[in-house]
Every structure is written in structure tokens, then in C-alpha cells.
Enzyme design. Structure first.
Site, PDB file in Angstrom:
ATOM      1  N   ASP A 187      84.196 -12.863   9.229  1.00  0.00           N
ATOM      2  CA  ASP A 187      83.468 -11.620   8.882  1.00  0.00           C
ATOM      3  C   ASP A 187      82.324 -11.911   7.914  1.00  0.00           C
ATOM      4  OD1 ASP A 187      82.938  -8.929   8.951  1.00  0.00           O
ATOM      5  OD2 ASP A 187      84.549  -8.364   7.562  1.00  0.00           O
TER       6      ASP A 187
ATOM      7  N   HIS B  24      74.782 -13.532  13.248  1.00  0.00           N
ATOM      8  CA  HIS B  24      75.794 -13.936  14.237  1.00  0.00           C
ATOM      9  C   HIS B  24      75.497 -15.336  14.753  1.00  0.00           C
ATOM     10  CE1 HIS B  24      77.528 -10.059  13.962  1.00  0.00           C
ATOM     11  NE2 HIS B  24      76.567  -9.419  14.594  1.00  0.00           N
TER      12      HIS B  24
ATOM     13  N   LEU C 169      93.803 -29.807  19.817  1.00  0.00           N
ATOM     14  CA  LEU C 169      93.741 -28.512  19.109  1.00  0.00           C
ATOM     15  C   LEU C 169      93.686 -27.406  20.149  1.00  0.00           C
ATOM     16  CD1 LEU C 169      93.110 -26.818  16.437  1.00  0.00           C
ATOM     17  CD2 LEU C 169      90.719 -27.039  17.091  1.00  0.00           C
TER      18      LEU C 169
HETATM   19  C1  IPE Z   1      86.596  -7.848  12.316  1.00  0.00           C
HETATM   20  O1  IPE Z   1      85.443  -7.618  11.626  1.00  0.00           O
HETATM   21  C2  IPE Z   1      86.293  -8.305  13.715  1.00  0.00           C
HETATM   22  C3  IPE Z   1      85.702  -9.639  13.834  1.00  0.00           C
HETATM   23  C4  IPE Z   1      85.475 -10.485  12.859  1.00  0.00           C
HETATM   24  C5  IPE Z   1      85.386 -10.034  15.181  1.00  0.00           C
HETATM   25  P1  IPE Z   1      84.776  -6.169  11.559  1.00  0.00           P
HETATM   26  O2  IPE Z   1      83.547  -6.323  10.743  1.00  0.00           O
HETATM   27  O3  IPE Z   1      84.627  -5.618  12.924  1.00  0.00           O
HETATM   28  O4  IPE Z   1      85.882  -5.325  10.786  1.00  0.00           O
HETATM   29  P2  IPE Z   1      85.762  -3.959   9.993  1.00  0.00           P
HETATM   30  O5  IPE Z   1      84.992  -3.013  10.859  1.00  0.00           O
HETATM   31  O6  IPE Z   1      85.025  -4.262   8.723  1.00  0.00           O
HETATM   32  O7  IPE Z   1      87.161  -3.533   9.737  1.00  0.00           O
HETATM   33  C1  IPE Z   2      81.556 -10.528  11.832  1.00  0.00           C
HETATM   34  O1  IPE Z   2      80.432 -10.193  11.088  1.00  0.00           O
HETATM   35  C2  IPE Z   2      81.242 -10.756  13.265  1.00  0.00           C
HETATM   36  C3  IPE Z   2      81.721  -9.703  14.190  1.00  0.00           C
HETATM   37  C4  IPE Z   2      82.366  -8.637  13.849  1.00  0.00           C
HETATM   38  C5  IPE Z   2      81.468  -9.907  15.587  1.00  0.00           C
HETATM   39  P1  IPE Z   2      79.973  -8.700  10.921  1.00  0.00           P
HETATM   40  O2  IPE Z   2      78.950  -8.381  11.968  1.00  0.00           O
HETATM   41  O3  IPE Z   2      81.117  -7.765  10.889  1.00  0.00           O
HETATM   42  O4  IPE Z   2      79.269  -8.771   9.504  1.00  0.00           O
HETATM   43  P2  IPE Z   2      79.301  -7.649   8.381  1.00  0.00           P
HETATM   44  O5  IPE Z   2      80.716  -7.310   8.109  1.00  0.00           O
HETATM   45  O6  IPE Z   2      78.543  -6.473   8.919  1.00  0.00           O
HETATM   46  O7  IPE Z   2      78.627  -8.304   7.218  1.00  0.00           O
HETATM   47 MG    MG Z   3      82.277  -7.010   9.410  1.00  0.00          MG
END
Ligand code: IPE
Ligand code: IPE
Ligand code: MG
Length: 258
Positions: free
Chosen positions: A32, A49, A143
Site C-alpha cells: 500500500d 503504481h 518460491l
Molecule cells: C489494499 O489497499 C489493496 C491492495 C494493496 C491491493 P487499499 O489502498 O485498496 O486499501 P484501503 O482502501 O486503504 O483499505
Molecule cells: C496500493 O497503493 C496499490 C493498490 C491498491 C493497487 P494505493 O493506490 O492504495 O496507494 P495509496 O493508499 O492511495 O497511497
Molecule cells: Mg491504499
């Protein structure tokens, strides 16, 4: 539960990192913070990303080096469809880009790719790519890389129930083990450690069933910045945790009731 799978007996040397007394067998990562990483740099989220995907190569390499045997990465949740269309599209094409670029490297490193999640709603091209990666790496055993893509823990439990019902298993024969066998992770031991980057204290529907007794490690580091040192710190913290699984495991904790 802690079993012969949980901890690798002879952890691999961790290069310049001091050896760890125990290494988790199965690690899950909620990758995240890509969006915030990009925002801090005045860049579009999609570039965050991209940076996150770049980071995976090193983390996979480190996973092998540290002696972890299963790595489950949360790449796209069933809830991530709620994001703007352009971001969803960007994430889908990132998967395409990733497998195109990394498949040879994964093959070389002995990584076996598995997919956790639903194929419904996934574009045919993406679906083909996932299946290809799974198929081409099926013989590898250094792995297991579980890619949780279009994954939701609740959706996974629902599909398990549907399959159990469809298989006509009598209710009295349904055990926790039966449920585990119908999950995407069938046959794999439960995660020992779940790492979440970017400082959020929630599970966001990740491995809902499997993580019942996992240790959690949350770091404020954003995913694109989560490097080998940060990973090692997570593993070191894990190695110092005392897991009890509801029981007592220290001689001194167990009072003599004789
Ligand atoms: C969790 O992150 C999903 C992934 C890392 C793929 P999100 O950014 O979607 O989670 P929330 O919305 O903060 O709970
Ligand atoms: C995690 O990064 C990746 C996915 C959920 C696919 P985020 O896109 O949720 O990044 P933040 O949480 O907005 O910083
Ligand atoms: Mg996020």
C-alpha cells in the site's frame, strides 16, 4: 497452526544481514501507499503504481534470499474496482507490463506463480497473461508467489461455500480443514506474517480466513520505498514475537497446579 511448515529449519544466509533465529514460511504483503508516494513527488498515481511494480523485483529476490518459501502479494482487491476508470485501466496494464518484463526473471529465479482471486471481470488479455504465468512457472519450487489479483477475502470464503455446497458435502463433515481446502490457497500453510506498508492499521479484506493467527507488521514506509532493509526489519521483528495460538508456550507462563 505452528507446524513443521511454519519455520524453515535452516534459514538461508541473509547476505550482509545477521542471520535470523527463525524465518516465516509464508509472508503476505499488502503493498500500500503507491498513490501517496506519487503525490509526494507531484506525479500521477499511475507512476506510483509503476514504481511499486519495479520494487517487486528486489523484494522477490530478497524473499528467496531470506529463505521465505511462500510470498503472497496483494496486487488488486475486489474493492479496487471502485477507483476511477483510468486508474483501474492503469493497474490492469501494469500487470501485463509486469509479466511481460519479469516472466523470464521469475523463471530464472525458480519462482512459481499462483493466482488468488476471481477471473470474472478481468479482461481476456489479462486473464490469458495470468494463466500463462501460472502455467509457465508451474514446475518451479524455490518460491511460491501468490498474486492476489481481483482478490477479496470475503469473496474467497463465499466461493468456497458455493463449492462445498455444490460438492454435496454433508454439513456434519464440514470442518475448518474442509473450508481451507476450498480456498484459493488450498494445500498451502497459512501466512505467518502479514506486512502492510504505508501505515494503515487494517486488513482491507486480505486473507481473511488464512490470517486468523498471522502476526501483523505495519510500517509507515510507502510501498515503492520498502526495500531489503525494511523487509529484514519486518522479519527480525517477527522472529522476536511470541506466538501462542491461544495456548501458553513459555515454561514460566505455565503455573504448576500440582
Ligand atoms: C489494499 O489497499 C489493496 C491492495 C494493496 C491491493 P487499499 O489502498 O485498496 O486499501 P484501503 O482502501 O486503504 O483499505
Ligand atoms: C496500493 O497503493 C496499490 C493498490 C491498491 C493497487 P494505493 O493506490 O492504495 O496507494 P495509496 O493508499 O492511495 O497511497
Ligand atoms: Mg491504499
Amino acid at each position: 497452526m505452528e507446524n513443521e511448515h511454519t519455520i524453515t529449519a535452516n534459514p538461508a544466509p541473509q547476505n550482509n544481514f545477521p542471520p535470523l533465529p527463525k524465518v516465516p514460511y509464508h509472508v503476505g504483503i499488502i503493498m500500500d501507499g503507491n498513490g501517496r508516494w506519487a503525490k509526494q513527488r507531484g506525479m500521477p498515481r499511475t507512476l506510483g503504481h509503476r514504481a511499486g511494480a519495479e520494487n517487486l523485483r528486489n523484494i522477490i529476490e530478497s524473499t528467496v534470499e531470506f529463505g521465505v518459501k511462500i510470498l503472497t502479494i496483494y496486487a488488486f482487491s475486489t474493492e479496487n474496482w471502485k477507483r476511477p476508470k483510468t486508474e483501474v485501466k492503469g493497474l490492469m496494464s501494469l500487470l501485463h507490463y509486469y509479466f511481460n518484463r519479469e516472466l523470464d526473471e521469475l523463471l530464472k529465479n525458480g519462482v512459481r506463480v499462483r493466482h488468488l482471486g476471481k477471473m470474472d471481470g478481468v479482461a481476456p488479455r489479462t486473464k490469458k497473461e495470468i494463466l500463462q504465468a501460472v502455467e509457465k512457472t508451474a514446475h518451479n519450487d524455490r518460491l511460491i508467489l501468490n498474486v492476489a489479483f481481483n482478490y477479496g477475502g470475503r469473496a474467497e470464503i463465499v466461493q468456497a461455500i458455493q463449492k462445498i455446497v455444490a460438492a454435496n458435502i454433508p454439513p456434519e463433515e464440514i470442518t475448518e480443514d474442509t473450508v481451507s481446502r476450498f480456498l484459493y490457497t488450498a494445500g498451502q500453510p497459512d501466512p505467518d506474517l502479514i506486512i502492510r506498508t504505508s501505515g494503515e492499521f487494517r486488513t482491507s479484506n486480505f486473507l481473511t480466513w488464512q490470517a486468523a493467527y498471522a502476526e501483523y507488521y505495519i510500517t509507515p514506509i510507502l510501498w515503492p520505498d520498502f526495500d531489503k532493509q525494511a523487509y529484514y526489519d519486518a522479519l527480525r521483528t517477527f522472529s522476536q514475537r511470541k506466538r501462542r495460538f491461544g495456548g501458553l508456550n513459555d515454561e514460566e507462563d505455565i503455573e504448576d497446579d500440582a
